[in-house]
Design a protein around this motif. Structure first.
Motif, PDB file in Angstrom:
ATOM      1  N   ILE A 182       2.200  -5.388  -8.275  1.00  0.00           N
ATOM      2  CA  ILE A 182       1.471  -4.317  -8.954  1.00  0.00           C
ATOM      3  C   ILE A 182       0.022  -4.217  -8.494  1.00  0.00           C
ATOM      4  O   ILE A 182      -0.547  -3.124  -8.452  1.00  0.00           O
ATOM      5  N   ASN A 183      -0.576  -5.343  -8.100  1.00  0.00           N
ATOM      6  CA  ASN A 183      -1.955  -5.278  -7.636  1.00  0.00           C
ATOM      7  C   ASN A 183      -2.054  -4.561  -6.285  1.00  0.00           C
ATOM      8  O   ASN A 183      -2.946  -3.744  -6.058  1.00  0.00           O
ATOM      9  N   LYS A 202      -1.545  -0.793  -6.809  1.00  0.00           N
ATOM     10  CA  LYS A 202      -2.740  -0.071  -7.225  1.00  0.00           C
ATOM     11  C   LYS A 202      -3.710   0.075  -6.056  1.00  0.00           C
ATOM     12  O   LYS A 202      -4.324   1.124  -5.878  1.00  0.00           O
ATOM     13  N   GLU A 203      -3.822  -0.973  -5.250  1.00  0.00           N
ATOM     14  CA  GLU A 203      -4.748  -0.916  -4.119  1.00  0.00           C
ATOM     15  C   GLU A 203      -4.362   0.200  -3.143  1.00  0.00           C
ATOM     16  O   GLU A 203      -5.215   0.961  -2.690  1.00  0.00           O
ATOM     17  N   ILE A 236      -5.288   3.529  -4.603  1.00  0.00           N
ATOM     18  CA  ILE A 236      -6.734   3.779  -4.524  1.00  0.00           C
ATOM     19  C   ILE A 236      -7.104   4.260  -3.119  1.00  0.00           C
ATOM     20  O   ILE A 236      -7.816   5.247  -2.944  1.00  0.00           O
ATOM     21  N   LYS A 237      -6.572   3.564  -2.113  1.00  0.00           N
ATOM     22  CA  LYS A 237      -6.924   3.913  -0.734  1.00  0.00           C
ATOM     23  C   LYS A 237      -6.387   5.286  -0.348  1.00  0.00           C
ATOM     24  O   LYS A 237      -7.069   6.090   0.280  1.00  0.00           O
ATOM     25  N   LYS A 277      -8.195   8.320  -1.837  1.00  0.00           N
ATOM     26  CA  LYS A 277      -9.526   8.675  -1.350  1.00  0.00           C
ATOM     27  C   LYS A 277      -9.469   9.998  -0.589  1.00  0.00           C
ATOM     28  O   LYS A 277     -10.469  10.675  -0.451  1.00  0.00           O
ATOM     29  N   ARG A 284       5.261  -2.175 -16.182  1.00  0.00           N
ATOM     30  CA  ARG A 284       3.806  -2.319 -16.253  1.00  0.00           C
ATOM     31  C   ARG A 284       3.065  -1.104 -15.718  1.00  0.00           C
ATOM     32  O   ARG A 284       2.018  -0.729 -16.235  1.00  0.00           O
ATOM     33  N   ILE A 321       0.405   0.508 -18.149  1.00  0.00           N
ATOM     34  CA  ILE A 321      -0.995   0.585 -17.752  1.00  0.00           C
ATOM     35  C   ILE A 321      -1.431   2.040 -17.631  1.00  0.00           C
ATOM     36  O   ILE A 321      -2.531   2.406 -18.022  1.00  0.00           O
ATOM     37  N   ASP A 378      -4.879   4.210 -16.856  1.00  0.00           N
ATOM     38  CA  ASP A 378      -5.348   3.880 -15.511  1.00  0.00           C
ATOM     39  C   ASP A 378      -4.872   4.980 -14.556  1.00  0.00           C
ATOM     40  O   ASP A 378      -3.682   5.122 -14.298  1.00  0.00           O
ATOM     41  N   MET A 389      -4.818   5.323 -11.518  1.00  0.00           N
ATOM     42  CA  MET A 389      -4.124   4.941 -10.291  1.00  0.00           C
ATOM     43  C   MET A 389      -2.693   4.447 -10.505  1.00  0.00           C
ATOM     44  O   MET A 389      -2.021   4.037  -9.571  1.00  0.00           O
ATOM     45  N   THR A 390      -2.242   4.447 -11.761  1.00  0.00           N
ATOM     46  CA  THR A 390      -0.817   4.170 -11.982  1.00  0.00           C
ATOM     47  C   THR A 390      -0.146   5.304 -12.770  1.00  0.00           C
ATOM     48  O   THR A 390       1.009   5.171 -13.155  1.00  0.00           O
TER      49      THR A 390
END
Lengths: 295, 305
Positions: free
Chosen positions: B185-186, B189-190, B193-194, B197, B226, B230, B236, B238-239
């Motif tokens: 999940i981390n 999200k990353e 985010i990228k 952009k 999750r 989230i 959030d 981004m999810t």
């Protein structure tokens, strides 16, 4: 806040090589640098030291004591190496560490009594890492009672809740928040004990250049929760500034995040914004990703 | 004392995403409640949708009972896709397996031309999955995006190794991206985010990977769950994207599914139902009888009316 300098650490290649080759200068330079940066203790993380245990520990402890007069934290899981290290300390050392594991209770804790030193006691038990706050408290009550029976007073015990990486799939963030709570209630649970953490572990696995801000922010949060000491990098100037009462603006912003207050980001500098974002990660408010400062 | 049923109301909202254009469109996402929590305040306006999967080459390792429903069309992807429409698929998921250098290493032009032809022949929206080789996909998928400009296809997998080149082609040619990360999940999200952009988040669907029953479904379940929690509970951004569960291929490579027909159908069906409960908005299946089974289990679309 007592800072236990972490930089003499066998995981660092230059340190393990220096110990192997008995190169005093490398070790002594690290000791002097950390003292000058404001460390209160020096941690000697030597690993298991399976070969020439007695001789190695004697050499290392004396090598450091030749140039600095700080108390030492002897950091090993091997009771033989531990005893060898404690024996040569001039000032009252810190035994780092014992835990609730049976063999640790039987082999490590008695050394703290024998050498009349302070002792780090972690929440680990024979079952491993306690899964939540309640079981951590149970583990500590059990181990502290055991230590008391050996004649070690609460004041000599430094409790370690075990910091885990915040970047590990969700759980890391939950545990980061839980450990703040643990430190907060510790004095009510076991009055008089001290506390410590292995701070840098919170940023393990995070891209190298992003690690310091996580360490610094978390230390401010832990300090506010009542933490007594931390094994940390005293050569991180910003970290030391923060816990020596400088950078008050950043400290206040981190507190605001902890108190869930509204923050007007438009009035902040980039550095302040980064600290706010980092504090939100550590409070579990936003899901961690390596790109947490980019959003 | 009067008993009041507790009701949650959340502030997050999964973005509603449209795939395809004109007559052939499909809406997914849009919910502001946790999956199937109809007892809370809010809506899940679009039911989970189901695509059937088509390969661009004759499958080599499928058991006979999986090939059987497609037997007369299996060497013609376009006819195969039409057959899927007859079976009631909401969308067609074309897997460009032959482009894999380890398979036939089909050229980007040839792959794109197949997608284009399929687009003109089928009446359902298209999902296009590259072979998964990041390097080859970064040649094939931009070509597909270009040749089908403006058609609003759902294209992936966009991975951390090729998100810039594939994502930009998706942006410039008017499509939707499938952002894929390996069960973390981390990292999920990353990547979002990228990607976001430069690509609007309204053009991103999440593929966290869908492991089959008995082969790590717990991981996929937890991550999907999750993502929704989230997004919907903590808002959030981004999810807050819909989730695609590309599970057919994962199920049908298991020993258990290949062993016996009913067991295979159940393997795929139970995996689908589980991931749907975890929050999947769009599910890619292989066997038409699984599709029927899952739809029956859901009781038609009654709960959405």
């Amino acid at each position: 806040m007592i800072i236990i300098g972490e930089n003499i650490h066998v995981i660092a290649k230059e340190v393990s090589q220096a110990i192997r080759e008995r190169n005093a200068k490398v070790i002594q330079d690290l000791a002097i640098q950390q003292k000058e940066a404001g460390a209160d203790y020096l941690d000697l993380n030597v690993g298991p030291v399976k070969r020439d245990t007695e001789e190695t520990m004697k050499w290392l402890v004396e090598c450091v004591q030749e140039v600095v007069d700080l108390p030492l934290s002897i950091d090993t899981m091997n009771p033989v190496a531990m005893e060898a290290g404690l024996k040569y300390c001039k000032r009252r050392p810190l035994l780092n560490s014992a835990s609730g594991k049976t063999d640790s209770k039987q082999n490590m804790l008695p050394l703290a009594k024998k050498y009349n030193c302070d002792v780090v006691v972690s929440v680990m038990t024979d079952k491993g890492m306690p899964p939540d706050l309640e079981t951590k408290v149970e583990s500590i009550l059990d181990t502290v009672t055991y230590a008391n029976e050996l004649g070690i007073p609460n004041e000599d015990i430094w409790i370690d809740p075990i910091i885990l990486p915040v970047s590990t799939a969700g759980e890391g963030q939950r545990i980061a928040v839980e450990n703040l709570e643990f430190i907060k209630i510790l004095q009510d649970v076991v009055p008089g004990v001290k506390s410590t953490v292995g701070l840098s572990n919170v940023s393990n696995g995070v891209p190298h250049h992003l690690r310091p801000i996580l360490n610094r922010t978390y230390l401010v949060m832990l300090e506010r929760s009542g933490l007594y000491s931390a094994i940390a990098d005293p050569l991180d100037e910003e970290l030391m500034a923060l816990i020596r009462g400088k950078m008050e603006n950043v400290r206040q912003l981190i507190y605001k995040v902890m108190d869930k207050e509204e923050i007007d980001m438009s009035s902040l500098t980039q550095k302040e914004i980064d600290y706010v974002k980092t504090a939100r990660i550590l409070m579990g408010e936003t899901l961690y990703s390596d790109a947490w400062l980019e959003i | 004392m009067e008993f009041k049923v507790p009701k949650e109301a959340y502030t997050g909202n999964v973005r509603e995403i449209v795939i395809g254009k004109g007559e052939k469109t499909l809406k997914i996402g849009g919910e502001n409640i946790l999956p199937l929590h109809f007892f809370d305040d809010g809506v899940q306006p679009n039911p989970p949708r189901f695509a059937l999967e088509v390969l661009d080459m004759v499958p080599q390792d499928w058991p006979d009972f999986l090939k059987e429903p497609y037997l007369d069309v299996i060497s013609d992807p376009i006819k195969w896709a039409k057959k899927c429409e007859e079976y009631g698929a909401d969308a067609i998921s074309l897997m460009l397996l032959s482009t894999d250098p380890a398979e036939k290493d089909t050229s980007p032009d040839e792959a794109a031309s197949l997608v284009k032809r399929m687009l003109s022949e089928v009446r359902k929206p298209l999902i296009v999955y590259g072979c998964g080789d990041e390097k080859k996909d970064s040649e094939v998928l931009p070509r597909v995006a270009e040749v089908c400009k403006g058609e609003n296809l759902l294209i992936g997998p966009v991975q951390k190794e090729n998100y810039e080149i594939v994502g930009k082609a998706i942006l410039e040619n008017g499509h939707v991206a499938i952002a894929q990360t390996p069960l973390d999940i981390n990292l999920l999200k990353e990547l979002n985010i990228k990607l976001c952009k430069f690509l609007p988040p309204e053009r991103v669907v999440i593929d966290p990977l869908s492991s089959a029953l008995g082969y790590g479904i717990e991981y996929s379940f937890s991550i999907m769950e999750r993502v929704k929690q989230i997004g919907i509970i903590t808002k959030d951004s981004m999810t807050m994207m819909p989730i695609i569960a590309n599970l057919g291929g994962e199920c049908w490579k298991t020993k258990q599914a290949k062993e016996e027909k009913n067991q295979g159908l159940l393997w795929e069906g139970i995996t689908a139902i589980a991931l749907l409960l975890a929050g999947a908005n769009l599910l890619v299946l292989r066997h038409p009888e699984t599709l029927k089974l899952v739809k029956e289990t859901l009781g038609g679309n009654k709960i959405w009316n």
